[in-house]
Design a protein around this motif. Structure first.
Motif, PDB file in Angstrom:
ATOM      1  N   SER A  17     -21.583 -12.993  -9.624  1.00  0.00           N
ATOM      2  CA  SER A  17     -21.635 -13.010  -7.935  1.00  0.00           C
ATOM      3  C   SER A  17     -22.045 -11.460  -8.012  1.00  0.00           C
ATOM      4  O   SER A  17     -21.369 -10.911  -9.056  1.00  0.00           O
ATOM      5  CB  SER A  17     -20.159 -13.283  -7.379  1.00  0.00           C
ATOM      6  N   VAL A  64     -30.044 -19.212   0.300  1.00  0.00           N
ATOM      7  CA  VAL A  64     -29.302 -18.014   0.255  1.00  0.00           C
ATOM      8  C   VAL A  64     -27.969 -19.178   1.163  1.00  0.00           C
ATOM      9  O   VAL A  64     -26.738 -19.024   1.068  1.00  0.00           O
ATOM     10  CB  VAL A  64     -28.949 -16.940   0.871  1.00  0.00           C
ATOM     11  N   ARG A  67     -24.300 -20.374  -0.782  1.00  0.00           N
ATOM     12  CA  ARG A  67     -24.554 -19.249  -1.652  1.00  0.00           C
ATOM     13  C   ARG A  67     -23.425 -18.100  -1.725  1.00  0.00           C
ATOM     14  O   ARG A  67     -23.344 -17.299  -1.858  1.00  0.00           O
ATOM     15  CB  ARG A  67     -25.344 -18.706  -3.115  1.00  0.00           C
ATOM     16  N   PHE A  68     -24.458 -17.293  -0.565  1.00  0.00           N
ATOM     17  CA  PHE A  68     -23.996 -16.290  -0.081  1.00  0.00           C
ATOM     18  C   PHE A  68     -23.560 -16.366   1.332  1.00  0.00           C
ATOM     19  O   PHE A  68     -23.328 -17.042   2.317  1.00  0.00           O
ATOM     20  CB  PHE A  68     -24.976 -15.325   0.821  1.00  0.00           C
ATOM     21  N   MET A  83     -22.902 -12.302  -2.577  1.00  0.00           N
ATOM     22  CA  MET A  83     -23.660 -13.505  -2.838  1.00  0.00           C
ATOM     23  C   MET A  83     -23.126 -14.262  -4.570  1.00  0.00           C
ATOM     24  O   MET A  83     -22.621 -13.267  -5.824  1.00  0.00           O
ATOM     25  CB  MET A  83     -24.531 -12.994  -3.280  1.00  0.00           C
ATOM     26  N   LEU A  86     -25.656 -16.238  -8.036  1.00  0.00           N
ATOM     27  CA  LEU A  86     -27.176 -15.711  -8.488  1.00  0.00           C
ATOM     28  C   LEU A  86     -28.279 -16.276  -9.068  1.00  0.00           C
ATOM     29  O   LEU A  86     -27.751 -16.548  -9.780  1.00  0.00           O
ATOM     30  CB  LEU A  86     -27.116 -14.417  -8.187  1.00  0.00           C
ATOM     31  N   LYS A  87     -29.623 -16.400  -8.192  1.00  0.00           N
ATOM     32  CA  LYS A  87     -30.673 -17.083  -9.212  1.00  0.00           C
ATOM     33  C   LYS A  87     -31.348 -15.434  -9.527  1.00  0.00           C
ATOM     34  O   LYS A  87     -30.902 -14.943  -9.186  1.00  0.00           O
ATOM     35  CB  LYS A  87     -31.559 -18.342  -8.524  1.00  0.00           C
ATOM     36  N   ASP A  90     -33.443 -14.072  -6.592  1.00  0.00           N
ATOM     37  CA  ASP A  90     -32.945 -13.554  -5.713  1.00  0.00           C
ATOM     38  C   ASP A  90     -33.268 -11.896  -6.310  1.00  0.00           C
ATOM     39  O   ASP A  90     -32.231 -11.137  -5.410  1.00  0.00           O
ATOM     40  CB  ASP A  90     -31.247 -14.130  -5.886  1.00  0.00           C
ATOM     41  N   VAL A 122     -30.927  -5.177  -6.637  1.00  0.00           N
ATOM     42  CA  VAL A 122     -29.769  -6.608  -7.441  1.00  0.00           C
ATOM     43  C   VAL A 122     -31.012  -6.904  -8.291  1.00  0.00           C
ATOM     44  O   VAL A 122     -32.268  -7.193  -8.133  1.00  0.00           O
ATOM     45  CB  VAL A 122     -29.582  -7.732  -5.845  1.00  0.00           C
ATOM     46  N   VAL A 124     -31.535 -10.023 -11.518  1.00  0.00           N
ATOM     47  CA  VAL A 124     -30.409 -11.043 -11.960  1.00  0.00           C
ATOM     48  C   VAL A 124     -31.495 -11.359 -13.196  1.00  0.00           C
ATOM     49  O   VAL A 124     -32.350 -11.719 -12.968  1.00  0.00           O
ATOM     50  CB  VAL A 124     -30.532 -12.448 -11.085  1.00  0.00           C
TER      51      VAL A 124
END
Length: 126
Positions: A17, A64, A67-68, A83, A86-87, A90, A122, A124
């Motif tokens: 997150s 999203v 999840r968001f 968030m 996360l994937k 993303d 961001v 991930v």
């Protein structure tokens, strides 16, 4: 001079997150729709989430949803994007935007916003 400054980006593992913040200054934003967009390398900018000026209405991209979470503290001119889960897909630069909903009403996912921040990265990892 209007400024939107994002913070809270960083590197996270898949499933983790992050919480992004957008601090707005230079005017009163109480009538503004606030949105988050993102852009990954080689891709078009895409809508992520938006929130009405009262905070009573929120909108999310299908990718999203669930999840968001977008929220705002109007008195502090601050918008947040929580968030979770996360994937790798993303990963992007997340940009905060503001639009005067009285002067320019329209769909919150329409990218014709009045002001834009510089973005927060961001990343991930899988």
């Amino acid at each position: 001079q209007v400024q939107l400054v994002e913070s809270g980006g960083g590197l996270v593992q898949a499933g983790g997150s992050l919480r992004l913040s957008c601090a707005a200054s230079g005017r009163t934003f109480s009538a503004y729709v606030m949105g988050w967009f993102r852009q990954a390398p080689g891709k078009e900018r895409e809508f992520v989430a938006a929130i009405s000026w009262t905070g009573g209405h929120t909108y999310y991209a299908d990718s999203v949803k669930g999840r968001f979470t977008i929220s705002r503290v109007t008195a502090q001119n601050t918008v947040f994007l929580q968030m979770n889960s996360l994937k790798p897909e993303d990963a992007a630069v997340y940009v905060c935007a503001a639009r005067n909903s009285l002067v320019r009403p329209g769909d919150p996912w329409d990218p014709r916003y009045d002001y834009w921040g510089r973005g927060a990265q961001v990343t991930v990892t899988s």
